[in-house]
Design a protein around this motif. Sequence first.
Motif, PDB file in Angstrom:
ATOM      1  N   HIS A 116       0.832  -1.209   0.000  1.00 15.66           N
ATOM      2  CA  HIS A 116       0.000   0.000   0.000  1.00 15.66           C
ATOM      3  C   HIS A 116       0.863   1.254   0.000  1.00 15.66           C
ATOM      4  O   HIS A 116       0.596   2.210  -0.741  1.00 15.66           O
ATOM      5  N   ILE A 117       1.913   1.272   0.827  1.00 14.17           N
ATOM      6  CA  ILE A 117       2.786   2.446   0.912  1.00 14.17           C
ATOM      7  C   ILE A 117       3.512   2.670  -0.409  1.00 14.17           C
ATOM      8  O   ILE A 117       3.592   3.801  -0.908  1.00 14.17           O
ATOM      9  N   PHE A 118       4.043   1.605  -0.993  1.00 11.12           N
ATOM     10  CA  PHE A 118       4.729   1.738  -2.286  1.00 11.12           C
ATOM     11  C   PHE A 118       3.763   2.250  -3.357  1.00 11.12           C
ATOM     12  O   PHE A 118       4.078   3.188  -4.098  1.00 11.12           O
ATOM     13  N   ASP A 119       2.572   1.640  -3.437  1.00 13.75           N
ATOM     14  CA  ASP A 119       1.594   2.030  -4.466  1.00 13.75           C
ATOM     15  C   ASP A 119       1.115   3.464  -4.269  1.00 13.75           C
ATOM     16  O   ASP A 119       1.045   4.240  -5.232  1.00 13.75           O
ATOM     17  N   LYS A 120       0.781   3.815  -3.028  1.00  8.78           N
ATOM     18  CA  LYS A 120       0.270   5.148  -2.729  1.00  8.78           C
ATOM     19  C   LYS A 120       1.296   6.228  -3.061  1.00  8.78           C
ATOM     20  O   LYS A 120       0.942   7.354  -3.413  1.00  8.78           O
ATOM     21  N   SER A 121       2.582   5.876  -2.945  1.00 10.84           N
ATOM     22  CA  SER A 121       3.647   6.855  -3.153  1.00 10.84           C
ATOM     23  C   SER A 121       4.131   6.913  -4.598  1.00 10.84           C
ATOM     24  O   SER A 121       5.056   7.667  -4.916  1.00 10.84           O
ATOM     25  N   GLY A 122       3.530   6.102  -5.469  1.00 12.79           N
ATOM     26  CA  GLY A 122       3.940   6.105  -6.862  1.00 12.79           C
ATOM     27  C   GLY A 122       5.145   5.231  -7.131  1.00 12.79           C
ATOM     28  O   GLY A 122       5.827   5.383  -8.141  1.00 12.79           O
ATOM     29  N   GLY A 123       5.416   4.302  -6.201  1.00 10.44           N
ATOM     30  CA  GLY A 123       6.539   3.389  -6.374  1.00 10.44           C
ATOM     31  C   GLY A 123       6.057   2.019  -6.793  1.00 10.44           C
ATOM     32  O   GLY A 123       4.878   1.800  -7.074  1.00 10.44           O
ATOM     33  N   ASN A 124       6.974   1.075  -6.855  1.00  5.88           N
ATOM     34  CA  ASN A 124       6.651  -0.303  -7.213  1.00  5.88           C
ATOM     35  C   ASN A 124       7.428  -1.254  -6.323  1.00  5.88           C
ATOM     36  O   ASN A 124       8.651  -1.176  -6.257  1.00  5.88           O
TER      37      ASN A 124
END
Length: 246
Positions: A116-124
């Motif tokens: 969730h943190i990676f996705d929410k921040s625009g990461g992968n």
Amino acid sequence: MSGHSKWANIKNKKEKTDAQKGKIFTKIGREIAIAVKEGGGGDPVNNSKLRDVIAKAKAANMPNDNISRSIKKAMGDANAANYEEITYEGYGPGNIAVIVDVLTDNRNRIAAEMRHIFDKSGGNMGNSGSVSWMFDKKGQIVIERTALMDEDEVMMQALDAGAEDFVSNDDAFEVYTAPNDFSAVRETLEGYGYTFLTAEVNMIPQNTTEITDAETIEKIERFLERLDDNDDVQEVYHNGSWEENE
């Protein structure tokens, strides 16, 4: 000798977390619990893993009373053995490579939270090994520099103790070791009476990704804050480099 300083990143991280000492101490307390359970008890004389965590705690200015309480709590807490060490890897905003070490008692929960943190921040979030090849696992000891210190003497002491690399900065000396040599080098330098600003085994990026766009920098900093705010996250490593806002 690499000659490439990482102390600036350490300093910036230290300054940001000084206001959250309670959370930092809680995370270190969890590491102490694992060290007591896996390293062979609560006596640091006979537990090298615990000695290393205590050195990290002292570098973070954790009071001796807190360290003692954490050790006593761990010795009487059977649940400490239930913590699992997991590493997550991936890319954050600005395509920076990121490694996140966690200690958790719920693998499914933390996996969902990390994604969730990676996705929410625009990461992968990637698979194991997707970015760790860009980092070297090294013992890192940063010694506070004073006017009375002789740089050549400190360097020779570090190298004679088994250090692989030595970097001199205006306000600190950085000593790098192979992971297996970290404890011996740290204890030798500790014997000389040096004050450590940090002393732990870290993942050091082989190369850094320079970030200059202000919006991207802001996104990265929010992303790193979200990771740091997660109770299960112990350490976050990345290869991003940018100018800090004053």
